[in-house]
Design an enzyme around this catalytic site. Structure first.
Site, PDB file in Angstrom:
ATOM      1  N   TYR A   1      42.008  37.941  43.068  1.00 20.94           N
ATOM      2  CA  TYR A   1      42.245  36.710  43.665  1.00 20.94           C
ATOM      3  C   TYR A   1      41.885  35.587  42.684  1.00 20.94           C
ATOM      4  O   TYR A   1      41.419  34.408  43.216  1.00 20.94           O
ATOM      5  CB  TYR A   1      41.710  36.489  44.987  1.00 20.94           C
ATOM      6  CG  TYR A   1      42.089  37.639  46.112  1.00 20.94           C
ATOM      7  CD1 TYR A   1      43.300  37.468  46.712  1.00 20.94           C
ATOM      8  CD2 TYR A   1      41.218  38.766  46.260  1.00 20.94           C
ATOM      9  CE1 TYR A   1      43.650  38.693  47.360  1.00 20.94           C
ATOM     10  CE2 TYR A   1      41.645  39.636  46.932  1.00 20.94           C
ATOM     11  CZ  TYR A   1      42.921  39.687  47.560  1.00 20.94           C
ATOM     12  OH  TYR A   1      43.512  40.985  48.397  1.00 20.94           O
ATOM     13  N   CYS A   2      42.344  35.812  41.446  1.00 22.59           N
ATOM     14  CA  CYS A   2      41.842  34.698  40.491  1.00 22.59           C
ATOM     15  C   CYS A   2      43.060  34.152  39.935  1.00 22.59           C
ATOM     16  O   CYS A   2      44.306  34.743  39.982  1.00 22.59           O
ATOM     17  CB  CYS A   2      41.103  35.668  39.141  1.00 22.59           C
ATOM     18  SG  CYS A   2      40.708  34.466  37.866  1.00 22.59           S
TER      19      CYS A   2
END
Length: 221
Positions: A72-73
């Site tokens: 989730y970057c």
């Protein structure tokens, strides 16, 4: 299942818009030290499914790219690019190894069983699956860092002179050679010795060009 994942990871997805940046131009790559003692063959790591410890000596003779990854970057867009890199350079002996880590912005919040579904259904989504080996989630900095990353960091200076002080990082103690963010990369040669290290903001296209230039000396391309 996809709907449940989207709801559960709403906060990490909001955090994904944050990518650590620095106010000045940073070097993208640094060569590793010439007097490195030891090789990656002295180490091993637990597979993502937790069923086996994989010794890195099984990659002897290969060019190995170590990457600390997160689902989730803002840089998770590199996952498909890493798949393409693996496809393009596999014929020249390149092997990519991914190490999920939650120390940067809490952007890998799930346990090991949730990582592949998160990649498949949420980010990058659309059925995506990595074509390279992923290992169990763990630390790459601090008191509980994995031994392989202690070795890699000790072997290679960091491209950035900026020491980490961000509120989005979670480890102690902070050291000058620490990994700064998700998707930093280390290339290890066929003798098991680290060769070069990339800043997390280095485009995968740049990493590929650097690797191809390095491979020229082996007359494999």
């Amino acid at each position: 299942m996809a709907i449940q994942l989207r709801v559960f990871y709403l906060v990490p997805l909001l955090l994904a818009s944050y990518v650590q940046t620095t106010p000045r131009l940073e070097k993208m790559k640094m060569d590793c030290y010439k007097d490195v003692k030891g090789t990656i063959y002295n180490y091993e790591a637990l597979s993502l499914n937790g069923k086996e410890r994989i010794p890195f000596k099984q990659y002897a003779g290969k060019h190995v790219l170590f990457v600390n990854v997160a689902t989730y970057c803002g840089l998770t867009i590199q996952y498909p690019e890493l798949n393409a890199l693996q496809d393009d350079l596999k014929q020249f002996g390149l092997v990519i190894l991914g190490f999920p880590c939650n120390q940067f912005g809490k952007q890998e919040p799930g346990d090991n069983t949730e990582i592949l579904p998160g990649l498949k259904y949420v980010r990058p989504g659309k059925g995506f699956l990595p074509n390279f080996q992923l290992f169990a989630k763990g630390d790459v900095n601090g008191e509980k860092e994995q031994e392989i990353f202690t070795f890699l960091k000790r072997s290679c200076p960091h491209p950035s002179e900026t020491v980490v002080t961000s509120k989005h990082t979670f480890w102690e103690p902070i050291k000058v050679h620490d990994i700064r963010w998700n998707f930093e990369k280390f290339l290890v040669g066929p003798n098991g010795v680290p060769v070069m290290r990339w800043f997390h903001q280095a485009p995968v296209s740049t990493v590929k060009s650097d690797i191809l230039a390095y491979l020229n000396q082996f007359k494999t391309i």
